[in-house]
Design a protein around this motif. Structure first.
Motif, PDB file in Angstrom:
ATOM      1  N   LEU A 136      20.008  60.069  10.534  1.00  0.00           N
ATOM      2  CA  LEU A 136      20.196  58.836   9.768  1.00  0.00           C
ATOM      3  C   LEU A 136      20.478  57.631  10.647  1.00  0.00           C
ATOM      4  N   ASN A 137      20.206  57.749  11.947  1.00  0.00           N
ATOM      5  CA  ASN A 137      20.486  56.633  12.846  1.00  0.00           C
ATOM      6  C   ASN A 137      19.800  55.356  12.387  1.00  0.00           C
ATOM      7  N   ILE A 138      18.539  55.467  12.002  1.00  0.00           N
ATOM      8  CA  ILE A 138      17.778  54.281  11.590  1.00  0.00           C
ATOM      9  C   ILE A 138      18.374  53.677  10.324  1.00  0.00           C
ATOM     10  N   MET A 139      18.941  54.501   9.438  1.00  0.00           N
ATOM     11  CA  MET A 139      19.563  53.973   8.225  1.00  0.00           C
ATOM     12  C   MET A 139      20.732  53.063   8.572  1.00  0.00           C
ATOM     13  N   GLY A 140      21.414  53.355   9.683  1.00  0.00           N
ATOM     14  CA  GLY A 140      22.490  52.477  10.124  1.00  0.00           C
ATOM     15  C   GLY A 140      21.984  51.111  10.534  1.00  0.00           C
ATOM     16  N   VAL A 141      20.783  51.072  11.115  1.00  0.00           N
ATOM     17  CA  VAL A 141      20.182  49.803  11.503  1.00  0.00           C
ATOM     18  C   VAL A 141      19.657  49.057  10.270  1.00  0.00           C
ATOM     19  N   ILE A 142      19.150  49.801   9.283  1.00  0.00           N
ATOM     20  CA  ILE A 142      18.623  49.189   8.064  1.00  0.00           C
ATOM     21  C   ILE A 142      19.740  48.580   7.218  1.00  0.00           C
ATOM     22  N   LEU A 143      20.937  49.145   7.297  1.00  0.00           N
ATOM     23  CA  LEU A 143      22.019  48.755   6.398  1.00  0.00           C
ATOM     24  C   LEU A 143      22.327  47.258   6.405  1.00  0.00           C
ATOM     25  N   PRO A 144      22.469  46.597   7.566  1.00  0.00           N
ATOM     26  CA  PRO A 144      22.746  45.150   7.508  1.00  0.00           C
ATOM     27  C   PRO A 144      21.633  44.372   6.793  1.00  0.00           C
ATOM     28  N   VAL A 145      20.376  44.807   6.948  1.00  0.00           N
ATOM     29  CA  VAL A 145      19.256  44.145   6.286  1.00  0.00           C
ATOM     30  C   VAL A 145      19.265  44.445   4.787  1.00  0.00           C
ATOM     31  N   TYR A 146      19.793  45.617   4.431  1.00  0.00           N
ATOM     32  CA  TYR A 146      19.772  46.043   3.031  1.00  0.00           C
ATOM     33  C   TYR A 146      20.566  45.090   2.132  1.00  0.00           C
ATOM     34  N   ALA A 147      21.560  44.418   2.698  1.00  0.00           N
ATOM     35  CA  ALA A 147      22.341  43.475   1.888  1.00  0.00           C
ATOM     36  C   ALA A 147      21.436  42.416   1.264  1.00  0.00           C
ATOM     37  N   LEU A 148      20.441  41.944   2.022  1.00  0.00           N
ATOM     38  CA  LEU A 148      19.495  40.959   1.494  1.00  0.00           C
ATOM     39  C   LEU A 148      18.473  41.615   0.570  1.00  0.00           C
ATOM     40  N   ILE A 149      18.002  42.804   0.956  1.00  0.00           N
ATOM     41  CA  ILE A 149      17.039  43.527   0.126  1.00  0.00           C
ATOM     42  C   ILE A 149      17.641  43.822  -1.244  1.00  0.00           C
ATOM     43  N   ASP A 150      18.919  44.176  -1.259  1.00  0.00           N
ATOM     44  CA  ASP A 150      19.600  44.545  -2.496  1.00  0.00           C
ATOM     45  C   ASP A 150      19.647  43.379  -3.474  1.00  0.00           C
ATOM     46  N   MET A 151      19.771  42.163  -2.957  1.00  0.00           N
ATOM     47  CA  MET A 151      19.794  40.985  -3.824  1.00  0.00           C
ATOM     48  C   MET A 151      18.456  40.828  -4.548  1.00  0.00           C
ATOM     49  N   LEU A 152      17.377  40.968  -3.803  1.00  0.00           N
ATOM     50  CA  LEU A 152      16.047  40.858  -4.409  1.00  0.00           C
ATOM     51  C   LEU A 152      15.799  41.991  -5.393  1.00  0.00           C
ATOM     52  N   GLU A 153      16.195  43.211  -5.020  1.00  0.00           N
ATOM     53  CA  GLU A 153      15.970  44.363  -5.890  1.00  0.00           C
ATOM     54  C   GLU A 153      16.709  44.213  -7.211  1.00  0.00           C
ATOM     55  N   SER A 154      17.947  43.731  -7.170  1.00  0.00           N
ATOM     56  CA  SER A 154      18.725  43.576  -8.403  1.00  0.00           C
ATOM     57  C   SER A 154      18.049  42.590  -9.348  1.00  0.00           C
ATOM     58  N   ALA A 155      17.558  41.473  -8.799  1.00  0.00           N
ATOM     59  CA  ALA A 155      16.890  40.473  -9.626  1.00  0.00           C
ATOM     60  C   ALA A 155      15.593  41.026 -10.223  1.00  0.00           C
ATOM     61  N   ILE A 156      14.828  41.772  -9.419  1.00  0.00           N
ATOM     62  CA  ILE A 156      13.566  42.334  -9.909  1.00  0.00           C
ATOM     63  C   ILE A 156      13.826  43.388 -10.977  1.00  0.00           C
ATOM     64  N   ASN A 157      14.864  44.192 -10.803  1.00  0.00           N
ATOM     65  CA  ASN A 157      15.192  45.196 -11.818  1.00  0.00           C
ATOM     66  C   ASN A 157      15.535  44.535 -13.152  1.00  0.00           C
ATOM     67  N   VAL A 158      16.298  43.438 -13.115  1.00  0.00           N
ATOM     68  CA  VAL A 158      16.654  42.739 -14.351  1.00  0.00           C
ATOM     69  C   VAL A 158      15.422  42.051 -14.951  1.00  0.00           C
ATOM     70  N   TRP A 159      14.538  41.522 -14.102  1.00  0.00           N
ATOM     71  CA  TRP A 159      13.288  40.933 -14.585  1.00  0.00           C
ATOM     72  C   TRP A 159      12.449  41.996 -15.288  1.00  0.00           C
TER      73      TRP A 159
END
Length: 403
Positions: free
Chosen positions: A357-380
């Motif tokens: 899961l090493n790469i998941m640790g690198v993805i995590l800081p970026v995921y904060a921004l991805i999560d914002m977009l995903e939440s909006a798209i899910n509600v849309w």
């Protein structure tokens, strides 16, 4: 620890990982390896129960009264349809962009590779005992068991169904409490993952691959949000732009809160006052959609699992890649209530495949921004599904009255 403080600690952990990974003595590197292994073991501990009880508590909570059953069936139909489409688009985008091309130097187990032919693989998904998938941590088999058990429970008398739903919902809550304790170690885990990851970088190939991976996530989600969902509305004779403007305040709440649940009150209010959706349908559809309609989550799970596993040498046949459309859809379907939602589900699936899961640790800081977009798209997507259902119910009522 609040949400903001946890995000801050995660960022600090990532920065510390960069420092230690680029010049720390061997004892520090050894400590990082131990910490990352501990966190992976803890994720494996809760991975199968999380998905099993999440799906069970969601499906068994559906009521069996005639009208509610009809509405639930419509929500389920459109939620599954849009989520399957989202996962299919995600796979297509992933294959076109191919973010793992040219990546070398990543080492790790490849137990996720399927051998013995696709028929043998399908056969292996059918466990020979109920506990085998949990013992072996076979996530796909766990999903299959949860689905079959949920269907069986829904056919029981209401009294027994309610008892079982309460049991599974309580067990899910208990597992989530345990998961919350594990997530307190997240900043330390991110430090260890980034430290380990820095040791594997060669010619910045992985940094380029991560950029392409993020591009896959964004493109797949934007296609779903801008083309697929408006297309569904237009097929039903509904104006996408008018619906978008009416629900825009809710999408803003979802984007900045990174939570579909936090946007629920705003979603129902705007749907009823600005979009003319009946309160009965709005107050039934939105809570259920927020639980099961996870378009962006399915796309994230599919792209993330394929990216990370293939980076470590796992290979898939064409049919196996197609099977991930359904796996990601079912996993997203049971995502409700999971802290860090899609990220945690992706991590647990990878952990069950014995993928580092090493790469998941690198993805995590970026995921904060991805999560914002995903939440909006899910509600849309929730809004689009609810709007379509509202029109279909109105049309069926009109036909009933005039016949």
């Amino acid at each position: 620890m609040g949400r903001l403080s946890l995000n801050t600690m995660v960022l600090l952990g990532a920065m510390a990982g960069l420092v230690s990974g680029l010049g720390a003595p061997q004892p520090v590197l050894d400590t990082a390896a131990v910490v990352s292994d501990l966190f992976i073991r803890l994720l494996r501990l809760v991975s199968a129960p999380i998905i099993f009880f999440a799906l069970l508590s969601t499906l068994t909570g559906m009521k069996n009264t005639t009208h509610a059953k009809k509405l639930a069936g419509m929500v389920l139909k459109y939620s599954l349809l849009t989520t399957l489409i989202a996962a299919t688009i995600a796979l297509a985008v992933f294959l076109v962009i191919d973010p793992v091309r040219g990546v070398t130097g990543m080492t790790g187990t490849t137990e996720g590779t399927v051998t013995g032919g696709y028929g043998q693989y399908l056969l292996s998904l059918i466990p020979n005992s109920f506990v085998a998938p949990f013992v072996d941590n076979q996530i796909v088999s766990v999903l299959l068991l949860a689905l079959l058990l949920s269907i069986s429970i829904l056919s029981l008398p209401e009294r027994k169904r309610d008892i079982l739903h309460e049991l599974f919902d309580s067990l899910f809550s208990a597992i989530m409490r345990m998961t919350g304790l594990i997530l307190l170690l997240l900043p330390l885990a991110v430090w260890s993952f980034v430290t380990d990851f820095c040791q594997t970088l060669e010619n910045q190939q992985m940094l380029a691959a991560i950029s392409l991976y993020v591009a896959c996530i964004l493109i797949a989600n934007l296609i779903q949000a801008i083309i697929v969902l408006p297309g569904m509305l237009m097929l039903k004779g509904l104006p996408p732009w008018k619906i978008f403007k009416g629900i825009l305040p809710t999408l803003t709440v979802a984007f900045f809160s990174k939570s579909s649940s936090a946007a629920l009150p705003s979603a129902m209010e705007n749907a009823e006052k600005k979009l003319g959706i009946s309160s009965e349908i709005s107050r039934f559809s939105f809570p259920l959609c927020i639980t099961i309609n996870m378009n962006a989550c399915a796309a994230f799970i599919l792209i993330t699992v394929l990216f990370v596993s293939m980076t470590y040498g796992v290979t898939y046949s064409g049919l196996e890649l197609v099977s991930w459309i359904f796996i990601a859809t079912l996993a997203a379907f049971g995502n409700a209530g999971v802290p860090m939602g899609c990220y945690l589900l992706s991590s647990t699936i990878l952990a069950s495949m014995n993928i580092p899961l090493n790469i998941m640790g690198v993805i995590l800081p970026v995921y904060a921004l991805i999560d914002m977009l995903e939440s909006a798209i899910n509600v849309w997507s929730d809004t689009c599904v609810t709007s379509v259902i509202n029109k279909e119910v109105n049309e069926s009522d009109y036909i009933a009255i005039n016949n």
